[in-house]
Design a protein around this motif. Structure first.
Motif, PDB file in Angstrom:
ATOM      1  N   ARG A 116      -6.671   0.828   6.877  1.00 57.18           N
ATOM      2  CA  ARG A 116      -7.400  -0.313   5.865  1.00 57.18           C
ATOM      3  C   ARG A 116      -8.579   0.297   5.416  1.00 57.18           C
ATOM      4  O   ARG A 116      -8.903  -0.060   4.183  1.00 57.18           O
ATOM      5  CB  ARG A 116      -7.916  -1.459   6.574  1.00 57.18           C
ATOM      6  N   THR A 117      -9.399   1.159   5.873  1.00 57.96           N
ATOM      7  CA  THR A 117     -10.599   1.679   5.348  1.00 57.96           C
ATOM      8  C   THR A 117     -10.445   3.299   4.922  1.00 57.96           C
ATOM      9  O   THR A 117     -11.446   3.614   4.143  1.00 57.96           O
ATOM     10  CB  THR A 117     -11.813   1.543   6.280  1.00 57.96           C
ATOM     11  N   GLY A 118      -9.912   3.952   5.547  1.00 62.09           N
ATOM     12  CA  GLY A 118      -9.696   5.322   5.422  1.00 62.09           C
ATOM     13  C   GLY A 118     -10.735   6.156   6.175  1.00 62.09           C
ATOM     14  O   GLY A 118     -10.827   7.261   6.121  1.00 62.09           O
ATOM     15  N   ARG A 119     -11.407   5.443   7.072  1.00 60.68           N
ATOM     16  CA  ARG A 119     -12.434   6.010   8.087  1.00 60.68           C
ATOM     17  C   ARG A 119     -11.525   7.102   9.005  1.00 60.68           C
ATOM     18  O   ARG A 119     -10.607   6.694   9.620  1.00 60.68           O
ATOM     19  CB  ARG A 119     -13.020   5.078   8.793  1.00 60.68           C
ATOM     20  N   LYS A 120     -12.207   8.064   9.194  1.00 64.48           N
ATOM     21  CA  LYS A 120     -11.597   9.072  10.228  1.00 64.48           C
ATOM     22  C   LYS A 120     -11.726   8.574  11.493  1.00 64.48           C
ATOM     23  O   LYS A 120     -12.957   8.360  12.016  1.00 64.48           O
ATOM     24  CB  LYS A 120     -12.238  10.318   9.891  1.00 64.48           C
ATOM     25  N   LEU A 121     -10.948   8.207  12.343  1.00 67.15           N
ATOM     26  CA  LEU A 121     -10.929   7.768  13.589  1.00 67.15           C
ATOM     27  C   LEU A 121     -11.014   8.883  14.798  1.00 67.15           C
ATOM     28  O   LEU A 121     -12.082   8.734  15.563  1.00 67.15           O
ATOM     29  CB  LEU A 121      -9.887   6.893  13.883  1.00 67.15           C
ATOM     30  N   LYS A 164      -4.419  -0.279  -8.071  1.00 68.10           N
ATOM     31  CA  LYS A 164      -5.671   0.818  -8.172  1.00 68.10           C
ATOM     32  C   LYS A 164      -5.975   1.214  -6.715  1.00 68.10           C
ATOM     33  O   LYS A 164      -5.431   0.913  -5.600  1.00 68.10           O
ATOM     34  CB  LYS A 164      -6.870  -0.352  -8.375  1.00 68.10           C
ATOM     35  N   GLU A 165      -6.900   2.085  -6.830  1.00 68.98           N
ATOM     36  CA  GLU A 165      -7.200   3.123  -5.229  1.00 68.98           C
ATOM     37  C   GLU A 165      -8.085   2.029  -4.540  1.00 68.98           C
ATOM     38  O   GLU A 165      -8.837   1.294  -4.889  1.00 68.98           O
ATOM     39  CB  GLU A 165      -7.866   4.299  -5.868  1.00 68.98           C
ATOM     40  N   ARG A 166      -7.317   2.132  -3.396  1.00 66.16           N
ATOM     41  CA  ARG A 166      -8.374   1.136  -2.104  1.00 66.16           C
ATOM     42  C   ARG A 166      -9.326   2.003  -1.705  1.00 66.16           C
ATOM     43  O   ARG A 166     -10.460   1.786  -1.404  1.00 66.16           O
ATOM     44  CB  ARG A 166      -7.444   0.917  -1.162  1.00 66.16           C
ATOM     45  N   THR A 184       1.058  -1.178   0.011  1.00 63.42           N
ATOM     46  CA  THR A 184       0.108   0.014   0.140  1.00 63.42           C
ATOM     47  C   THR A 184       0.868   1.230   0.070  1.00 63.42           C
ATOM     48  O   THR A 184       1.835   1.281   0.687  1.00 63.42           O
ATOM     49  CB  THR A 184      -1.016   0.020   1.237  1.00 63.42           C
ATOM     50  N   LEU A 185       0.469   2.204  -0.981  1.00 60.83           N
ATOM     51  CA  LEU A 185       1.057   3.600  -0.872  1.00 60.83           C
ATOM     52  C   LEU A 185      -0.020   4.383  -0.439  1.00 60.83           C
ATOM     53  O   LEU A 185      -1.142   4.614  -1.219  1.00 60.83           O
ATOM     54  CB  LEU A 185       1.351   3.695  -2.255  1.00 60.83           C
ATOM     55  N   TRP A 186       0.445   5.548   0.360  1.00 61.26           N
ATOM     56  CA  TRP A 186      -0.352   6.714   0.778  1.00 61.26           C
ATOM     57  C   TRP A 186      -0.061   7.824   0.473  1.00 61.26           C
ATOM     58  O   TRP A 186       1.386   8.077   0.662  1.00 61.26           O
ATOM     59  CB  TRP A 186      -0.494   6.467   2.537  1.00 61.26           C
ATOM     60  N   PHE A 187      -0.858   8.633  -0.517  1.00 61.79           N
ATOM     61  CA  PHE A 187      -0.310   9.995  -0.830  1.00 61.79           C
ATOM     62  C   PHE A 187      -1.538  11.014  -0.903  1.00 61.79           C
ATOM     63  O   PHE A 187      -2.592  10.557  -0.788  1.00 61.79           O
ATOM     64  CB  PHE A 187       0.472   9.748  -2.248  1.00 61.79           C
ATOM     65  N   LEU A 188      -1.099  12.207  -1.037  1.00 58.63           N
ATOM     66  CA  LEU A 188      -2.222  13.328  -1.143  1.00 58.63           C
ATOM     67  C   LEU A 188      -2.412  13.705  -2.591  1.00 58.63           C
ATOM     68  O   LEU A 188      -1.498  13.694  -3.347  1.00 58.63           O
ATOM     69  CB  LEU A 188      -1.533  14.476  -0.191  1.00 58.63           C
ATOM     70  N   ILE A 189      -3.592  13.891  -2.678  1.00 62.39           N
ATOM     71  CA  ILE A 189      -3.919  14.383  -4.071  1.00 62.39           C
ATOM     72  C   ILE A 189      -4.820  15.899  -3.797  1.00 62.39           C
ATOM     73  O   ILE A 189      -5.236  16.171  -2.989  1.00 62.39           O
ATOM     74  CB  ILE A 189      -4.994  13.569  -4.758  1.00 62.39           C
ATOM     75  N   LYS A 190      -4.732  16.538  -5.142  1.00 62.90           N
ATOM     76  CA  LYS A 190      -5.546  17.832  -4.964  1.00 62.90           C
ATOM     77  C   LYS A 190      -6.405  17.841  -6.547  1.00 62.90           C
ATOM     78  O   LYS A 190      -5.704  17.337  -7.583  1.00 62.90           O
ATOM     79  CB  LYS A 190      -4.556  18.944  -4.982  1.00 62.90           C
ATOM     80  N   GLY A 191      -7.345  18.314  -6.174  1.00 61.83           N
ATOM     81  CA  GLY A 191      -8.258  18.587  -7.636  1.00 61.83           C
ATOM     82  C   GLY A 191      -7.493  19.642  -8.576  1.00 61.83           C
ATOM     83  O   GLY A 191      -6.562  20.407  -8.353  1.00 61.83           O
ATOM     84  N   ASN A 192      -7.812  19.490  -9.951  1.00 60.43           N
ATOM     85  CA  ASN A 192      -7.445  20.319 -11.070  1.00 60.43           C
ATOM     86  C   ASN A 192      -8.098  21.916 -10.942  1.00 60.43           C
ATOM     87  O   ASN A 192      -8.020  22.391 -11.784  1.00 60.43           O
ATOM     88  CB  ASN A 192      -7.387  19.579 -12.388  1.00 60.43           C
ATOM     89  N   LEU A 247       3.101   6.591  10.180  1.00 63.41           N
ATOM     90  CA  LEU A 247       2.256   5.325   9.739  1.00 63.41           C
ATOM     91  C   LEU A 247       2.452   4.395  11.030  1.00 63.41           C
ATOM     92  O   LEU A 247       3.216   4.022  11.340  1.00 63.41           O
ATOM     93  CB  LEU A 247       2.871   4.816   8.550  1.00 63.41           C
ATOM     94  N   LEU A 248       1.154   4.169  11.734  1.00 62.48           N
ATOM     95  CA  LEU A 248       1.136   3.286  12.899  1.00 62.48           C
ATOM     96  C   LEU A 248       0.611   2.068  12.393  1.00 62.48           C
ATOM     97  O   LEU A 248       0.286   1.706  11.274  1.00 62.48           O
ATOM     98  CB  LEU A 248       0.327   3.818  13.903  1.00 62.48           C
ATOM     99  N   GLU A 249       0.410   1.254  13.294  1.00 60.16           N
ATOM    100  CA  GLU A 249       0.022  -0.119  12.998  1.00 60.16           C
ATOM    101  C   GLU A 249      -1.541  -0.415  12.296  1.00 60.16           C
ATOM    102  O   GLU A 249      -1.805  -1.109  11.494  1.00 60.16           O
ATOM    103  CB  GLU A 249      -0.115  -1.146  14.293  1.00 60.16           C
ATOM    104  N   SER A 250      -2.220   0.389  12.931  1.00 61.90           N
ATOM    105  CA  SER A 250      -3.662   0.302  12.644  1.00 61.90           C
ATOM    106  C   SER A 250      -4.017   1.647  12.136  1.00 61.90           C
ATOM    107  O   SER A 250      -5.280   1.701  11.513  1.00 61.90           O
ATOM    108  CB  SER A 250      -4.534   0.130  13.673  1.00 61.90           C
TER     109      SER A 250
END
Length: 709
Positions: free
Chosen positions: A536-541, A487-489, A458-466, A509-512
């Motif tokens: 795993r899900t991107g949910r805001k904790l 593909k995007e998760r 898995t790779l985590w990165f930031l995106i911006k709209g055009n 980046l932590l374990e969970s």
């Protein structure tokens, strides 16, 4: 040369030119001398016997163990050049260790056992290698006289995992194919899982064979070997794994009994055999059209002198005690007619093992991979260096990394190279582009503008709209990208306060979870805040605010046990990441000059008053503090810190030099001040990475490798 029917004269990019195992009768494997058409250099190939090559299960296990052998670090593991692709019927692994003789070949050249000092030195360095690998959770499970090769600058171990490849755990290995029964410990013959104590038994068998010339342990028990070598070998060969000594005990006892008037050099006939082997198969210019990115071109090695060979170049007790850092000792002793290396004096920095001038300014600090490679991004090219020699493995001037986005190492032997419209996965070992992702180009969709972290697949990165609103109304978001499926998760929009735009977001980046800091603009000298997203899900904790203020997320640290350490004007604070509760506070004389670093149970930081602090990470109590005689004021990069791979040396960069301190008490060990190439440059550089036995200093455009620990 006679090659068995199951193999051909060519295996992948390698042309077989000779046999490397004419004197071996141990494990039934086949070892071949081959030429790599991509580089013209020679290599040693290991192949299974014809019988095993027909077993599909063994072929899978053989390849898996060969791949895992890339995890071995240090000078005594033969570097893996290439491995047979899965679609090939005959598995093989190619090692960069030529010219070399197996132990059997060395004994044949000598016409008898090796001298006692050579056996002691061999045992010392191999025991040190085992200690390092065992500490990293790696069990070799393939050490034997056939897999132990002797080179001009030291031994090399091959055959990683041959016991595991031969049979699954629980299966009796009384007469395992592809394994040397002489070196197989009793518990593994009965089907036991290979464990560290089994490597010690195999080491004892190797030393017994080197000292007696007989692959018969009963002969070793009858032979009148000098003490303590004889009793130490006997202890290694104990039938009870619990009774065998630890590898570092073996190394320590061999060092303690090292005769002062001996060097442990290889006998003259073995030296001559190595020289003859190299003369028979010299390097060649790669063929026209051959790919050259896989391996570096290297000038032909000089014929080994007697004192330059293997353990003789260890230069006695001092070199034997240094592990990978003993390279300085090898090289000093390797010059037959040169002066003997002077003893190191306290306060005097060691001579660099090598230096490399990149010719242009670096865009970012080098990245270091598994103690083997350095990846360097300059204004002109992206280059990979081998840490052992400082030689260029490959260099490319066509990757065009985006200067606003840092390249990122992945865990699978690749790195991500971003440009302005795409990012590419590039092989660290060859420099070849494996694949390219163009969906985040900022034209038809959002743009990827900063890599945050990488984990398993898995790779985590930031995106911006055009546009200001973004294609989906989200100005900024975090993306989790599946590196295998490409593909995007998931994609999670970021609140405005966490939307950085300067390319300096320091995520953890932590374990969970993954932690995103509140931006500097949003903080405005306010409290430290983080947003936690589920990995795993991107949910805001949660969003958490921590007591205290600091200048920048770049001066923060996350430690094992989920402690967040922040720095403010008068000290460090440790917080429980999840609850936000402050655990401890440590006072300093000024704000942190750079990010703190941690090793073991200590956190190290240098404050703006040039005082270095060592703090217990559990309690916040001071372990020691030391004031430098050199100030840090107005010095870009000064105050940056690092810790050696072994954790025994702390480095700090001041306004004019780099200081190496004893990690246990802060005492000065030495100072290093390289000649500066840029007039008026105030800072001599800083330690940008470490590897076993080495520290790497970047000064202007020059990278130095220094021996440490």
């Amino acid at each position: 040369m006679s090659v068995q029917a199951a193999e051909t004269a060519r295996l992948g990019p390698f042309r077989i030119v000779g046999a490397a195992d004419a004197h071996d009768r141990f494990d039934g494997g086949r070892r071949r001398i081959a030429r790599d058409d991509r580089t013209g250099r020679m290599a040693v190939l290991m192949l299974p016997s014809e019988e095993l090559a027909e077993d599909p299960g063994y072929r899978v296990r053989f390849r898996a163990e060969a791949e895992n052998s890339r995890r071995l670090t240090g000078y005594w593991a033969a570097p893996v050049i290439d491995i047979a692709p899965a679609h090939e019927d005959l598995p093989w692994v190619a090692y960069d260790c030529f010219p070399a003789l197996s132990l059997a070949g060395a004994l044949a050249a000598h016409k008898g056992p090796l001298p006692e000092p050579t056996v002691r030195a061999l045992g010392t360095v191999l025991a040190q290698a085992l200690a390092g690998w065992h500490a990293s959770g790696l069990v070799h499970a393939g050490i034997s006289p056939a897999t132990t090769l002797l080179m001009a600058d030291g031994p090399r171990l091959t055959g990683y995992g041959l016991v595991r490849a031969a049979a699954l755990d629980g299966s009796e290995r009384a007469h395992p194919p592809g394994v040397d029964p002489f070196s197989l410990p009793p518990e593994q013959r009965a089907g036991g899982r290979p464990r560290p104590a089994g490597d010690v038994y195999a080491l004892g068998a190797v030393l017994s064979y080197a000292a007696t010339g007989h692959a018969d342990l009963s002969y070793a028990s009858r032979a009148a070997l000098p003490e303590p070598l004889g009793s130490l070998i006997a202890a290694c060969l104990s039938a009870d794994p619990e009774a065998r000594p630890q590898p570092m005990t073996v190394a320590r006892e061999l060092r303690a009994s090292w005769p002062a008037d001996t060097s442990g050099g290889l006998p003259t006939p073995v030296v001559a055999a190595l020289g003859e082997l190299e003369a028979t198969h010299p390097p060649e210019t790669p063929r026209d059209g051959a790919e050259t990115a896989a391996e570096p071109r290297a000038a032909a090695r000089q014929g080994p002198s007697r004192r330059a060979v293997m353990i003789g170049a260890l230069s006695g007790v001092a070199g034997l005690g240094l592990g990978a850092g003993a390279v300085a000792g090898w090289r000093a002793a390797g010059e037959e007619s040169g002066p003997r290396a002077a003893p190191r004096l306290r306060g005097i920095a060691p001579a660099p093992l090598w230096r490399h001038d990149f010719g242009s300014e670096l865009q970012e600090d080098p990245l270091f991979w598994q103690g083997r490679l350095a990846l360097v991004n300059t204004a002109e090219s992206v280059t990979a260096l081998t840490l052992r020699t400082g030689r260029v493995l490959w260099s490319r001037d066509d990757l065009y990394p985006n200067p606003l986005v840092s390249i990122l190492l992945l865990g699978d032997g690749t790195f991500m190279s971003p440009d302005t419209s795409a990012f590419s996965a590039v092989s660290l070992s060859t420099g070849r582009i494996k694949w390219v992702e163009r969906r985040y180009d900022g034209v038809d969709g959002p743009s990827a503008y900063e890599f945050l972290a990488a984990g398993k697949n898995t790779l985590w990165f930031l995106i911006k709209g055009n546009s200001e609103e973004g294609p989906d109304g989200d100005e900024c978001a975090v993306v989790a990208y599946d590196l295998k499926k490409r593909k995007e998760r998931w994609r999670t929009p970021l609140p405005e306060a966490f939307q950085g735009d300067d390319g300096d977001t320091v995520a953890f980046l932590l374990e969970s979870m993954i932690l995103i800091p509140r931006t500097n603009e949003a903080m405005q000298d306010g409290p430290v805040s983080y947003l936690a997203l589920d990995r795993r899900t991107g949910r805001k904790l949660w969003t958490r605010t921590y007591r205290g203020e600091d200048d920048s997320p770049e001066t923060r640290l996350v430690t094992p046990g989920n402690l967040l350490i922040t720095c403010d004007d008068d000290g460090m604070r440790a917080h429980d990441i999840v609850s936000g509760k402050e655990r401890w506070r440590a006072r300093t004389e000024g704000g942190a000059a750079a990010a703190p670093v941690m090793r073991g149970r200590s956190v190290y930081v240098t404050d703006s008053k040039a005082v270095t602090h060592a703090v217990d990470v559990r309690s916040g109590r001071s372990r020691w503090r030391r004031r430098s005689a050199v100030p840090l004021q107005s010095s870009f990069g000064s105050g940056e810190m690092a810790v050696s791979h072994a954790g025994t040396t702390v480095f700090q960069s001041t306004a004019s030099e780099i200081e190496a301190l004893d990690a246990s008490n802060g005492a000065l060990r030495w100072r290093f001040a390289p000649a500066l190439k840029v007039p008026g440059r105030a800072v001599p550089g800083h330690v940008v990475g470490t590897a076993p036995g080495m520290a790497f200093v970047l000064s202007d455009r020059v990278l130095y490798a220094l021996p440490v620990d």
